[in-house]
Design a protein around this motif. Structure first.
Motif, short mmCIF file in Angstrom:
data_model
loop_
_atom_site.label_atom_id
_atom_site.label_comp_id
_atom_site.label_asym_id
_atom_site.label_seq_id
_atom_site.Cartn_x
_atom_site.Cartn_y
_atom_site.Cartn_z
N ILE A 86 8.75 -17.02 25.14
CA ILE A 86 7.89 -16.43 24.11
C ILE A 86 6.53 -17.10 24.15
O ILE A 86 6.43 -18.32 24.27
CB ILE A 86 8.53 -16.49 22.71
N ASP A 87 5.50 -16.27 24.09
CA ASP A 87 4.12 -16.75 24.07
C ASP A 87 3.53 -16.32 22.73
O ASP A 87 3.36 -15.13 22.47
CB ASP A 87 3.35 -16.12 25.23
N TYR A 88 3.24 -17.29 21.87
CA TYR A 88 2.69 -17.00 20.54
C TYR A 88 1.19 -16.79 20.67
O TYR A 88 0.47 -17.63 21.19
CB TYR A 88 2.98 -18.14 19.57
N MET A 89 0.72 -15.64 20.22
CA MET A 89 -0.68 -15.27 20.37
C MET A 89 -1.50 -15.55 19.09
O MET A 89 -2.64 -15.96 19.18
CB MET A 89 -0.81 -13.79 20.73
N LYS A 90 -0.92 -15.25 17.93
CA LYS A 90 -1.61 -15.48 16.66
C LYS A 90 -0.56 -15.56 15.57
O LYS A 90 0.56 -15.10 15.76
CB LYS A 90 -2.63 -14.36 16.39
N PRO A 91 -0.91 -16.10 14.42
CA PRO A 91 0.07 -16.19 13.32
C PRO A 91 0.53 -14.81 12.87
O PRO A 91 -0.26 -13.88 12.79
CB PRO A 91 -0.71 -16.89 12.20
N GLY A 92 1.83 -14.70 12.61
CA GLY A 92 2.39 -13.44 12.14
C GLY A 92 2.44 -13.44 10.62
O GLY A 92 3.01 -14.34 10.01
N ARG A 93 1.87 -12.41 10.04
CA ARG A 93 1.89 -12.25 8.59
C ARG A 93 2.39 -10.85 8.27
O ARG A 93 2.23 -9.93 9.07
CB ARG A 93 0.49 -12.44 8.02
N GLY A 94 2.96 -10.67 7.11
CA GLY A 94 3.43 -9.35 6.72
C GLY A 94 4.61 -8.91 7.59
O GLY A 94 5.40 -9.72 8.05
N THR A 95 4.72 -7.61 7.82
CA THR A 95 5.79 -7.08 8.65
C THR A 95 5.30 -6.93 10.08
O THR A 95 4.22 -6.41 10.32
CB THR A 95 6.26 -5.71 8.10
N VAL A 96 6.10 -7.43 11.02
CA VAL A 96 5.78 -7.29 12.44
C VAL A 96 6.86 -6.42 13.08
O VAL A 96 7.98 -6.33 12.59
CB VAL A 96 5.69 -8.66 13.14
N THR A 97 6.49 -5.76 14.17
CA THR A 97 7.43 -4.86 14.85
C THR A 97 7.43 -5.12 16.36
O THR A 97 6.45 -5.62 16.92
CB THR A 97 7.07 -3.37 14.61
N ALA A 98 8.53 -4.72 16.98
CA ALA A 98 8.66 -4.77 18.44
C ALA A 98 9.28 -3.45 18.89
O ALA A 98 10.26 -3.00 18.31
CB ALA A 98 9.53 -5.95 18.87
N ASP A 99 8.67 -2.83 19.89
CA ASP A 99 9.16 -1.58 20.46
C ASP A 99 9.64 -1.84 21.88
O ASP A 99 8.85 -2.18 22.76
CB ASP A 99 8.06 -0.52 20.46
N PHE A 100 10.94 -1.65 22.10
CA PHE A 100 11.57 -1.87 23.39
C PHE A 100 11.74 -0.53 24.09
O PHE A 100 12.22 0.43 23.47
CB PHE A 100 12.97 -2.49 23.22
#
Length: 151
Positions: A86-100
């Motif tokens: 995993i490569d963290y790009m920026k802080p995650g706030r609120g709801t995050v999603t991933a589309d596979f």
């Protein structure tokens, strides 16, 4: 008998590690070609500075490529997670999603490489995005795929 995407979605959404972390499967395509997962920011998955805990961001991506390949390739194949990054790009706030997503070209390549009994180690990537569409993290998974002996 193939496993119903609807049943799998229900079971995963009730699985305690995902339930407690706020991870929700939003959609599994009937052909297992696409899965959408969301993670809301809550008390159980925020870190010391108030943004998404990195382990929860990784967990929301963990089993899905493996489940998709298992169901797309069928019972004649062994599919395992081998490696993840995993490569963290920026802080995650609120709801995050991933589309596979999996396409037919990848499936054809895997079938061709494993036809003689050899293993295939496809590398698949997914981006975790925030509500604005900004990339929060990039996850790369390496899977182990091999045709079962005698199939």
């Amino acid at each position: 008998m193939p496993v119903s995407p609807r049943l799998v979605k229900t079971v995963i959404n009730l699985w305690p590690p995902f339930l407690g972390a706020g991870i929700r499967v939003k959609r599994i395509a009937p052909d297992w070609g696409h899965i959408r997962v969301a993670l809301r920011l809550g008390l159980t998955n925020r870190n010391y500075v108030g943004v998404h805990f990195g382990g929860s961001l990784y967990a929301m991506t963990d089993p899905f490529f493996m489940l998709m390949l298992m169901n797309r390739l069928g019972r004649d194949y062994i599919v395992w997670d081998k490696e993840g990054c995993i490569d963290y790009m920026k802080p995650g706030r609120g709801t995050v999603t991933a589309d596979f997503s999996l396409d037919e070209e990848l499936l054809a390549t895997i079938r061709a490489q494993t036809a003689g009994g050899d293993k295939c180690l496809p590398q698949l990537a997914v981006e975790v995005k925030d509500a604005e569409g900004d990339v929060v993290a990039r996850v790369t998974k390496t899977l182990y795929v091999r045709k079962k002996k005698g199939r």
